[in-house]
Design a protein around this motif. Structure first.
Motif, PDB file in Angstrom:
ATOM      1  N   UNK A 184       0.821  -1.227   0.000  1.00  0.00           N
ATOM      2  CA  UNK A 184       0.000   0.000   0.000  1.00  0.00           C
ATOM      3  C   UNK A 184       0.850   1.270   0.000  1.00  0.00           C
ATOM      4  N   UNK A 185       2.005   1.232   0.624  1.00  0.00           N
ATOM      5  CA  UNK A 185       2.865   2.416   0.661  1.00  0.00           C
ATOM      6  C   UNK A 185       3.535   2.712  -0.677  1.00  0.00           C
ATOM      7  N   UNK A 186       3.367   1.832  -1.646  1.00  0.00           N
ATOM      8  CA  UNK A 186       3.866   2.105  -3.000  1.00  0.00           C
ATOM      9  C   UNK A 186       2.877   2.957  -3.791  1.00  0.00           C
ATOM     10  N   UNK A 187       1.721   3.217  -3.222  1.00  0.00           N
ATOM     11  CA  UNK A 187       0.718   4.036  -3.892  1.00  0.00           C
ATOM     12  C   UNK A 187       1.257   5.436  -4.130  1.00  0.00           C
ATOM     13  N   UNK A 188       1.248   5.854  -5.391  1.00  0.00           N
ATOM     14  CA  UNK A 188       1.797   7.156  -5.758  1.00  0.00           C
ATOM     15  C   UNK A 188       1.600   7.372  -7.250  1.00  0.00           C
ATOM     16  N   UNK A 189       1.873   8.607  -7.668  1.00  0.00           N
ATOM     17  CA  UNK A 189       2.001   8.897  -9.085  1.00  0.00           C
ATOM     18  C   UNK A 189       3.456   8.601  -9.455  1.00  0.00           C
ATOM     19  N   UNK A 190       3.646   7.811 -10.493  1.00  0.00           N
ATOM     20  CA  UNK A 190       4.984   7.444 -10.930  1.00  0.00           C
ATOM     21  C   UNK A 190       5.338   8.214 -12.202  1.00  0.00           C
ATOM     22  N   UNK A 191       6.523   8.828 -12.164  1.00  0.00           N
ATOM     23  CA  UNK A 191       6.981   9.646 -13.265  1.00  0.00           C
ATOM     24  C   UNK A 191       8.272   9.088 -13.849  1.00  0.00           C
ATOM     25  N   UNK A 192       8.379   9.162 -15.153  1.00  0.00           N
ATOM     26  CA  UNK A 192       9.608   8.839 -15.853  1.00  0.00           C
ATOM     27  C   UNK A 192      10.334  10.146 -16.131  1.00  0.00           C
ATOM     28  N   UNK A 193      11.643  10.146 -15.946  1.00  0.00           N
ATOM     29  CA  UNK A 193      12.440  11.346 -16.190  1.00  0.00           C
ATOM     30  C   UNK A 193      13.731  10.970 -16.889  1.00  0.00           C
ATOM     31  N   UNK A 194      14.257  11.906 -17.664  1.00  0.00           N
ATOM     32  CA  UNK A 194      15.512  11.678 -18.390  1.00  0.00           C
ATOM     33  C   UNK A 194      16.371  12.924 -18.305  1.00  0.00           C
ATOM     34  N   UNK A 195      17.686  12.710 -18.292  1.00  0.00           N
ATOM     35  CA  UNK A 195      18.587  13.847 -18.227  1.00  0.00           C
ATOM     36  C   UNK A 195      20.025  13.429 -18.354  1.00  0.00           C
ATOM     37  N   UNK A 196      20.907  14.397 -18.209  1.00  0.00           N
ATOM     38  CA  UNK A 196      22.345  14.147 -18.205  1.00  0.00           C
ATOM     39  C   UNK A 196      22.771  14.064 -16.747  1.00  0.00           C
ATOM     40  N   UNK A 197      23.015  12.864 -16.316  1.00  0.00           N
ATOM     41  CA  UNK A 197      23.332  12.674 -14.906  1.00  0.00           C
ATOM     42  C   UNK A 197      24.718  13.224 -14.593  1.00  0.00           C
ATOM     43  N   UNK A 198      24.774  14.053 -13.528  1.00  0.00           N
ATOM     44  CA  UNK A 198      26.052  14.642 -13.123  1.00  0.00           C
ATOM     45  C   UNK A 198      26.325  14.435 -11.650  1.00  0.00           C
ATOM     46  N   UNK A 199      25.380  13.841 -10.936  1.00  0.00           N
ATOM     47  CA  UNK A 199      25.550  13.647  -9.500  1.00  0.00           C
ATOM     48  C   UNK A 199      24.745  12.452  -9.049  1.00  0.00           C
TER      49      UNK A 199
END
Length: 124
Positions: free
Chosen positions: A88-103
């Motif tokens: 139940x604690x996994x309930x959420x809006x899930x978003x995909x994101x992309x970028x240039x990882x620097x950290x």
């Protein structure tokens, strides 16, 4: 530009599974890392799992370790999040994101491209 479209969310009972998909289009050469974030009502957005575009390195938040798996299909420009043993604690809006990882892979500010989100609801 880069467009990200998530799908696969839904409502399941605790212990169930879902597979989220994130399809990328446009200038996909503009990023080297993709992440699934989630945000529950009243809580901050948090990193769930990340993967580099080469598919060699994967990262997971402690709270999903052993239950979720991130993967990608470069031929389809798609990243997946297989979610098993949902709670139940996994309930959420899930978003995909992309970028240039620097950290740190969980640093939200380095991700320039975001999808609209897909809702996951887990009932007890």
């Amino acid at each position: 530009q880069v467009q990200l479209v998530e799908s696969g969310g839904g409502s399941v009972q605790a212990g169930g599974s879902l597979r989220l998909s994130c399809v990328a289009s446009g200038n996909t050469w503009k990023y080297n890392f993709m992440v699934w974030f989630r945000q529950a009502p009243g809580k901050e957005r948090e990193g769930v799992a990340g993967i580099n575009t080469g598919g060699v390195f994967t990262y997971y938040a402690d709270f999903v370790q052993g239950r979720f798996t991130i993967s990608q299909d470069n031929a389809k420009n798609t990243v997946y999040l297989q979610m098993n043993s949902l709670k139940p604690e996994d309930t959420a809006m899930y978003y995909c994101a992309a970028g240039l990882r620097a950290g740190s892979w969980t640093s939200i500010g380095q991700y320039s491209y975001w999808g609209q989100g897909t809702q996951v609801t887990v009932s007890s």
